[in-house]
Design an enzyme around this catalytic site. Structure first.
Site, PDB file in Angstrom:
ATOM      1  N   GLY A  30       0.842  -1.204   0.000  1.00  0.00           N
ATOM      2  CA  GLY A  30       0.000   0.000   0.000  1.00  0.00           C
ATOM      3  C   GLY A  30       0.865   1.238   0.000  1.00  0.00           C
ATOM      4  CD  GLU A  79       9.416  -0.454   4.392  1.00  0.00           C
ATOM      5  OE1 GLU A  79       8.833   0.487   4.938  1.00  0.00           O
ATOM      6  OE2 GLU A  79       9.280  -0.725   3.194  1.00  0.00           O
ATOM      7  NE  ARG A  89       5.196   8.347   8.121  1.00  0.00           N
ATOM      8  CZ  ARG A  89       5.062   7.379   7.237  1.00  0.00           C
ATOM      9  NH1 ARG A  89       4.494   6.262   7.591  1.00  0.00           N
ATOM     10  NH2 ARG A  89       5.472   7.527   6.011  1.00  0.00           N
ATOM     11  NE  ARG A 147       6.403   0.153   0.766  1.00  0.00           N
ATOM     12  CZ  ARG A 147       5.330   0.379   0.035  1.00  0.00           C
ATOM     13  NH1 ARG A 147       4.905  -0.537  -0.798  1.00  0.00           N
ATOM     14  NH2 ARG A 147       4.694   1.500   0.136  1.00  0.00           N
ATOM     15  NE  ARG A 204       9.352   7.325   8.287  1.00  0.00           N
ATOM     16  CZ  ARG A 204       8.676   6.317   7.696  1.00  0.00           C
ATOM     17  NH1 ARG A 204       8.432   6.342   6.394  1.00  0.00           N
ATOM     18  NH2 ARG A 204       8.250   5.298   8.401  1.00  0.00           N
TER      19      ARG A 204
HETATM   20  N1  DCP Z   1      10.577   3.886   0.015  1.00  0.00           N
HETATM   21  C1  DCP Z   1      11.102   4.082  -1.245  1.00  0.00           C
HETATM   22  N2  DCP Z   1      11.404   3.006  -2.010  1.00  0.00           N
HETATM   23  C2  DCP Z   1      11.178   1.749  -1.569  1.00  0.00           C
HETATM   24  C3  DCP Z   1      10.608   1.532  -0.312  1.00  0.00           C
HETATM   25  C4  DCP Z   1      10.306   2.633   0.466  1.00  0.00           C
HETATM   26  O1  DCP Z   1      11.318   5.227  -1.653  1.00  0.00           O
HETATM   27  N3  DCP Z   1      11.500   0.734  -2.344  1.00  0.00           N
HETATM   28  C5  DCP Z   1      10.366   5.044   0.893  1.00  0.00           C
HETATM   29  C6  DCP Z   1       8.986   5.617   0.895  1.00  0.00           C
HETATM   30  C7  DCP Z   1       8.837   6.129   2.299  1.00  0.00           C
HETATM   31  C8  DCP Z   1       9.692   5.204   3.136  1.00  0.00           C
HETATM   32  O2  DCP Z   1      10.627   4.645   2.234  1.00  0.00           O
HETATM   33  O3  DCP Z   1       9.338   7.451   2.395  1.00  0.00           O
HETATM   34  C9  DCP Z   1       8.918   4.104   3.829  1.00  0.00           C
HETATM   35  O4  DCP Z   1       7.881   3.743   2.947  1.00  0.00           O
HETATM   36  P1  DCP Z   1       6.788   2.641   3.199  1.00  0.00           P
HETATM   37  O5  DCP Z   1       5.547   3.007   2.471  1.00  0.00           O
HETATM   38  O6  DCP Z   1       7.347   1.315   2.842  1.00  0.00           O
HETATM   39  O7  DCP Z   1       6.577   2.651   4.764  1.00  0.00           O
HETATM   40  P2  DCP Z   1       5.664   3.587   5.652  1.00  0.00           P
HETATM   41  O8  DCP Z   1       6.321   3.687   6.985  1.00  0.00           O
HETATM   42  O9  DCP Z   1       5.352   4.850   4.928  1.00  0.00           O
HETATM   43  O10 DCP Z   1       4.374   2.731   5.719  1.00  0.00           O
HETATM   44  P3  DCP Z   1       3.092   2.852   6.648  1.00  0.00           P
HETATM   45  O11 DCP Z   1       2.954   4.261   7.125  1.00  0.00           O
HETATM   46  O12 DCP Z   1       1.989   2.426   5.721  1.00  0.00           O
HETATM   47  O13 DCP Z   1       3.333   1.905   7.764  1.00  0.00           O
END
Ligand code: DCP
Length: 252
Positions: free
Chosen positions: A27, A52, A183, A119, A185
């Site tokens: 997602g 992750e 969030r 992921r 970040r």
């Molecule tokens: N990201 C990226 N390329 C990837 C994997 C991740 O550029 N192959 C980046 C996108 C985000 C960060 O890493 O800035 C983490 O992304 P995710 O969507 O995997 O994780 P989140 O913490 O945003 O997910 P959630 O809030 O849904 O738990």
């Protein structure tokens, strides 16, 4: 979820490992994958969440464990320069976590043991790296090299990086934008709605329209459970209960 024929009886360590199902949560950025993974962890004793390794991308270390840089930040600051390096590093660190054997607790599980990944090496390639290539932030030489090592490693590792199911947390990009803002970040403060829309489209092409050209034939058959993640599952116990039931049905 489909099971391979040799998964039914448990007679030795390899049979125990083969019994463990591997599922990834996919997602958009900030849709709530980590929160959802925690829900699953609490809801079922036979589920183990593998987070992750985003902290590793924020803190690249030298051989002597000294922090060298924040690659996530560098990638957002200068995507043209750092996207390939970032995608190499994120996929490699993910492979490392995915190759760790399931914990003993899971191998002893009476029900269906499930390892849940936030992921996968597949969204790394078919959502993020592909998107960066389409945006021109990864050039055609880098893309060719990326695809080459990615295919090679995934094929070499075989079952260890295969999935038996995908949970797609689907939400409008606007909703993800709101959650991303809440969030806060630090590295993501420059992320625009337009970027989330592009990532949304990549998820939709891969998991809903099935129009992404996949190199791995087996991946085309992996069942996908789609959940409406625009609902506030973190706050609303009814939504949570519904999602858990859907996931349990999916696993059984
Ligand atoms: N990201 C990226 N390329 C990837 C994997 C991740 O550029 N192959 C980046 C996108 C985000 C960060 O890493 O800035 C983490 O992304 P995710 O969507 O995997 O994780 P989140 O913490 O945003 O997910 P959630 O809030 O849904 O738990």
């Amino acid at each position: 979820l489909s099971r391979s024929p040799h998964c039914h009886s448990s007679t030795g360590p390899m049979d125990d490992i083969n019994r463990v199902k591997r599922v990834s949560i996919e997602g958009n950025i900030a849709v709530g994958k980590s929160t959802f993974a925690q829900l699953l962890q609490f809801a079922g004793q036979d589920w183990e969440v593998v987070p992750e390794p985003v902290g590793k991308w924020q803190s690249i270390e030298s051989g002597s464990s000294q922090k060298v840089s924040n690659l996530l930040d560098m990638m957002y600051q200068d995507p043209q320069r750092w996207s390939y390096t970032f995608q190499t590093n994120s996929c490699m660190s993910r492979m490392r976590t995915q190759l760790q054997p399931p914990p003993a607790r899971l191998l002893r599980a009476k029900g269906v043991p499930v390892q849940v990944f936030e992921r996968s090496v597949y969204s790394d390639r078919y959502v993020f790296a592909l998107n960066m290539f389409e945006l021109g932030c990864i050039n055609s030489t880098e893309w060719a090299v990326y695809q080459d090592w990615h295919s090679f490693l995934v094929e070499q590792f075989g079952r260890q990086v295969e999935l038996e199911g995908i949970i797609y947390l689907r939400a409008p990009p606007q909703k993800c934008m709101e959650r991303l803002g809440q969030r806060g970040r630090m590295e993501e403060k420059g992320v625009q709605l337009d970027y989330l829309e592009k990532l949304h489209t990549q998820h939709e092409r891969w998991l809903i329209d099935k129009s992404t050209k996949l190199h791995f034939e087996r991946l085309t058959w992996v069942p996908v459970l789609v959940l409406d993640a625009s609902l506030e599952f973190e706050e609303d116990p009814k939504v949570r209960a519904k999602f858990i039931t859907q996931v349990k049905d999916f696993f059984s």
